[in-house]
Design a protein around this motif. Sequence first.
Motif, mmCIF file in Angstrom:
data_model
loop_
_atom_site.group_PDB
_atom_site.id
_atom_site.type_symbol
_atom_site.label_atom_id
_atom_site.label_comp_id
_atom_site.label_asym_id
_atom_site.label_seq_id
_atom_site.Cartn_x
_atom_site.Cartn_y
_atom_site.Cartn_z
ATOM 1 N N HIS A 138 -2.209 -1.133 9.353
ATOM 2 C CA HIS A 138 -2.217 0.184 9.984
ATOM 3 C C HIS A 138 -3.132 0.184 11.203
ATOM 4 C CE1 HIS A 138 0.035 1.490 6.582
ATOM 5 N NE2 HIS A 138 -0.865 0.912 5.801
ATOM 6 N N ALA A 139 -2.654 0.853 12.249
ATOM 7 C CA ALA A 139 -3.435 0.898 13.484
ATOM 8 C C ALA A 139 -4.684 1.740 13.273
ATOM 9 C CB ALA A 139 -2.595 1.497 14.603
ATOM 10 N N VAL A 140 -5.785 1.296 13.840
ATOM 11 C CA VAL A 140 -7.008 2.104 13.794
ATOM 12 C C VAL A 140 -7.280 2.610 15.194
ATOM 13 C CG1 VAL A 140 -8.075 0.975 11.811
ATOM 14 C CG2 VAL A 140 -8.402 0.014 14.095
ATOM 15 N N ALA A 159 -1.840 -2.007 19.849
ATOM 16 C CA ALA A 159 -2.671 -1.388 18.807
ATOM 17 C C ALA A 159 -3.679 -2.378 18.228
ATOM 18 C CB ALA A 159 -1.776 -0.873 17.688
ATOM 19 N N THR A 160 -4.743 -1.805 17.662
ATOM 20 C CA THR A 160 -5.742 -2.628 16.973
ATOM 21 C C THR A 160 -5.654 -2.274 15.494
ATOM 22 O OG1 THR A 160 -7.116 -2.322 18.891
ATOM 23 C CG2 THR A 160 -8.207 -3.204 16.942
ATOM 24 N N CYS A 161 -5.739 -3.286 14.643
ATOM 25 C CA CYS A 161 -5.637 -3.002 13.200
ATOM 26 C C CYS A 161 -6.932 -3.340 12.496
ATOM 27 C CB CYS A 161 -4.516 -3.819 12.580
ATOM 28 S SG CYS A 161 -2.935 -3.217 13.104
ATOM 29 N N ASP A 162 -7.076 -2.721 11.376
ATOM 30 C CA ASP A 162 -8.280 -2.958 10.599
ATOM 31 C C ASP A 162 -8.092 -4.217 9.753
ATOM 32 O OD1 ASP A 162 -10.085 -2.645 8.373
ATOM 33 O OD2 ASP A 162 -8.469 -1.485 7.431
ATOM 34 N N ALA A 163 -9.172 -4.988 9.592
ATOM 35 C CA ALA A 163 -9.053 -6.245 8.861
ATOM 36 C C ALA A 163 -10.020 -6.279 7.680
ATOM 37 C CB ALA A 163 -9.342 -7.399 9.811
ATOM 38 N N LYS A 164 -10.515 -5.095 7.294
ATOM 39 C CA LYS A 164 -11.515 -5.076 6.217
ATOM 40 C C LYS A 164 -10.887 -5.437 4.888
ATOM 41 C CE LYS A 164 -14.427 -1.423 7.420
ATOM 42 N NZ LYS A 164 -13.574 -0.476 7.782
ATOM 43 N N ARG A 165 -11.650 -6.119 4.084
ATOM 44 C CA ARG A 165 -11.151 -6.554 2.784
ATOM 45 C C ARG A 165 -10.638 -5.343 1.997
ATOM 46 N NH1 ARG A 165 -12.622 -11.499 -0.295
ATOM 47 N NH2 ARG A 165 -11.986 -11.011 -2.412
ATOM 48 N N ASP A 166 -9.490 -5.493 1.370
ATOM 49 C CA ASP A 166 -8.817 -4.361 0.754
ATOM 50 C C ASP A 166 -8.328 -4.811 -0.630
ATOM 51 O OD1 ASP A 166 -7.010 -2.449 -0.045
ATOM 52 O OD2 ASP A 166 -6.132 -2.161 1.953
ATOM 53 N N ALA A 167 -9.168 -4.518 -1.650
ATOM 54 C CA ALA A 167 -8.883 -5.021 -3.001
ATOM 55 C C ALA A 167 -7.560 -4.459 -3.528
ATOM 56 C CB ALA A 167 -10.029 -4.659 -3.938
ATOM 57 N N GLN A 168 -7.304 -3.212 -3.146
ATOM 58 C CA GLN A 168 -6.066 -2.580 -3.623
ATOM 59 C C GLN A 168 -4.827 -3.301 -3.095
ATOM 60 O OE1 GLN A 168 -6.158 1.480 -2.469
ATOM 61 N NE2 GLN A 168 -6.450 2.179 -4.573
ATOM 62 N N LEU A 169 -4.899 -3.609 -1.808
ATOM 63 C CA LEU A 169 -3.759 -4.310 -1.202
ATOM 64 C C LEU A 169 -3.575 -5.673 -1.860
ATOM 65 C CD1 LEU A 169 -1.675 -4.281 1.224
ATOM 66 C CD2 LEU A 169 -3.310 -5.759 2.363
ATOM 67 N N ARG A 170 -4.701 -6.307 -2.113
ATOM 68 C CA ARG A 170 -4.650 -7.628 -2.713
ATOM 69 C C ARG A 170 -3.941 -7.555 -4.064
ATOM 70 N NH1 ARG A 170 -8.395 -12.546 -2.461
ATOM 71 N NH2 ARG A 170 -8.330 -13.294 -4.593
ATOM 72 N N GLU A 171 -4.286 -6.526 -4.818
ATOM 73 C CA GLU A 171 -3.680 -6.377 -6.139
ATOM 74 C C GLU A 171 -2.194 -6.039 -6.030
ATOM 75 O OE1 GLU A 171 -5.368 -3.867 -9.491
ATOM 76 O OE2 GLU A 171 -7.137 -4.876 -8.621
ATOM 77 N N ARG A 172 -1.930 -5.137 -5.076
ATOM 78 C CA ARG A 172 -0.537 -4.700 -4.913
ATOM 79 C C ARG A 172 0.364 -5.886 -4.539
ATOM 80 N NH1 ARG A 172 2.030 -2.048 -0.389
ATOM 81 N NH2 ARG A 172 0.082 -1.595 0.674
#
Length: 859
Positions: free
Chosen positions: A154-156, A170-183
């Motif tokens: 998602h664009a930030v 666009a610039t996107c966020d690259a922060k670690r995302d545990a939920q995405l990892r699980e999904r």
Amino acid sequence: MSEQEQNSWIVMKLGGTSVSKAAWWDNAAKEIRAAVEDNHRVLVVQSALTGVTDLLEKLLFDATDAERDATLAEIENRHRALADEMGIGVDLIAPRLERLKQQALGAALTSEVTPRLRAEVLAAGELMASELGRSYLERSGVNVHWQDARELLHAVSPSADNPQRHFLNATCDAKRDAQLRERLAASGNVVLTQGFIASDANGRTVLLGRGGSDTSAACLAGKLGAERLEIWTDVPGMFTANPRDIPSARLLKRLDYEEAQEIAGTGAKVLHPRCIEPVRRAGIPLVIRYTPKPAMPGTAIGPQSADLGGRVKAISLRRGIQLVEMATSGMWQQVGFLADAFAAFKQHGLSIDLVSTSETTVTVSLDPLANSLDAETVNALLDDLGHHCRARLITGCAAISLVGRQMRANLHRLAPALELFDERRVHLVTQAANDLNFTVVVDEADAGRLARQLHALMILAEGEDEVLGPPWQTLFSPCTDINVETAWWRDARDELLRKASQGTPRYVYHGASLDAAADRVKTLPVERIFFAMKANNNPDVLRRLYAKGLGFECVSPGELAHVRGLFPGIANDRLLFTPNFAPRSDYATALDAGVTITLDNLYALREWPELFREKEILLRVDPGQGAGHHKHVRTAGSHSKFGIPLEELAEAARLGARANARIIGLHAHAGSGIRDPQLWQDVALKLAEAAESFPDVRVLDLGGGLGVPERRGDAPLDMAALAALLAEFRAAHPRFELWLEPGRYLVAEAGALLARVTQLKGKTGAQYVGIDAGMHTLIRPALYGAHHDIVNLSRLDEAASITASVVGPICETGDILGIERRLPECREGDVMLIANAGAYGRVMSSEYNLRGMPDETHL
Ligand code: LLP
């Protein structure tokens, strides 16, 4: 399941060329299966097929139905060709093609291409390619989940005020995302998604900028906390220079993030510069891998470089640089000048790359990659700047950057490199505040050669280690670094081996190659060609060129006597005498014998006017700027001892008239080893201008200097182009005859040096092959750092297995004929061939160390 229990992710980005061939998909599929077997999960991030994004851009601006249909057909064909190769159907992209058709029609009807529409249309490239990717992986037994990237990225920081940036950059966020990892983990071990595309807060499609797939992959690696990011591409890694310009560029095996960033940012196209920051922040290693041959080591980029001390790791070259020079006398101690000036750049949306300041002048560069440098924007900027200073645009520049850690600590090593900028126009010099690069902006015409020379000086001579890998050319031609397939000596191998048994070291000249070179020169529209016999005075060589009708350019009474001895009846108009700082008697002898002289100094005219009475002479002019493969062979310009400077020509005319000499020609020789055909037209134009004050001048002698390729990948001098340029000149200046004095071009490739292996040695990792030829036989490598290809003629068809320097028997460290060459295992007694040695080879040899002079033979 907790995060720890989950298998770790590898993010694998497949670039445009990597996804455009079924065989390369095969390589990727193997790697994916291996990673899964190794308990990894794989997220594949893929690009559009090569060329498709450009076609989609075109589609949006096609004006007619017919044009749009043709573009759509081409897009479909590209996918169909790959699908056929893969053995899968192409129907799955049909709905997307249909939609594209409507979108393009809509754009045409409304005559408007909004950034939003553009983003949607361009996104189709990745979406269609990933449909094929999924289908192919499934067919090859990989259980893959297809994922729309717009649900992952998602664009930030939305730029509502700038739709262009919002939708297309666009610039996107690259922060670690545990939920995405699980999904994602829940959807399977292998997930396939698209690079380049993401969505905004309203779910609309946005793009990450051209080349943004690398960035998509890096952001996803960051979000997943991946074990590593692999960028699969069509080159085996980052190199110390662009291998297309410099085939001896070395593979960089390891780099730290900052170095990689700097190399990417200063022009290397392998990685998008924006993709490094997301992995750097998360400490994720990034590996560049070569899709056609995944076993190649590639470049590993991580937190720490392999070597602690600083050194130059790459020479980057960016062409098409424009500079804005801002001069003002008021800047000194003036508050806010820079702020005002830079605000103007901001206002016109122009990003500044390099900056250099003095008390009165600030020069900045505009990088064409980061800016759209249309004339309108730039002119508007110059107008605005005009309120604060005198602003000037300088175009046609190139930036050469030396990149590496601790450049400041390396400055002393740059000293010889800086000499190369002698006589070149240097527009700007900067040393990056992060101590990672030193950049010089020069004229674009000078840039290629300078980059090559800098590379040779700063990088080439270093051995292979943890950081520096093999040169590009050896990766791609493992036997030897030259075009052995086409060299004349390949067919003549047995005969050459027989010649070698008569004694080595020995020069051999190939008659047919001499003839061919002479025939090529004779295609040029010039009245006379004189062979500069200083390049080679072997009697058989001279006979051959004489038979071709050439004359001889001589530089000493010895050379004149040598030619006269061989061709007793030679007409005087086939001789030219071009002495330099020679004694009076040399001139007297030649003039008495009726040979035309080229004078390159006013001294003789001033001090010995009686010699020139009633004689027809040429004047050697210094055209002001030298050229050539090394500073020792640049025979013009302020640092060279040759020629009469342009500003002394009026005095020359006066002295000539006083001596009662007739100045019938002007001559200039800019240097040696030049492969840019433009040079001789430039010289001709300069001489024609100078000739305006010499009514008797009817001849323009453009000198020699015609170069030959040294290394594989060097382009040969384009004789057809040179002929056209000279013809153009003649048409504009019919008053003049043109003469040429080539040396090297006629003889270099026809000559080879044969030598025998004497000893072998391995020392602290370096290997040496000793031969019985050395700097006393061929001094060019020691004197100019010249490159001569070297092959083991006894083992011509054996694969290269060692990297060794080829050295001679002379008691000097510089006695090296070839540094770090790829060779087969050599044995004592093997015959080595040193190629391209027909010019300035035997003639420059010596008896140093009393080793005797090399023999010569004809083939
Ligand atoms: N004309 C004049 C006045 C020259 O000084 C020279 C070379 C030539 C013609 C022939 O230049 P060529 O076509 O060969 O480039 N030893 C050096 C080259 C020195 C050239 C000196 N003058 C080398 O091995 O590269």
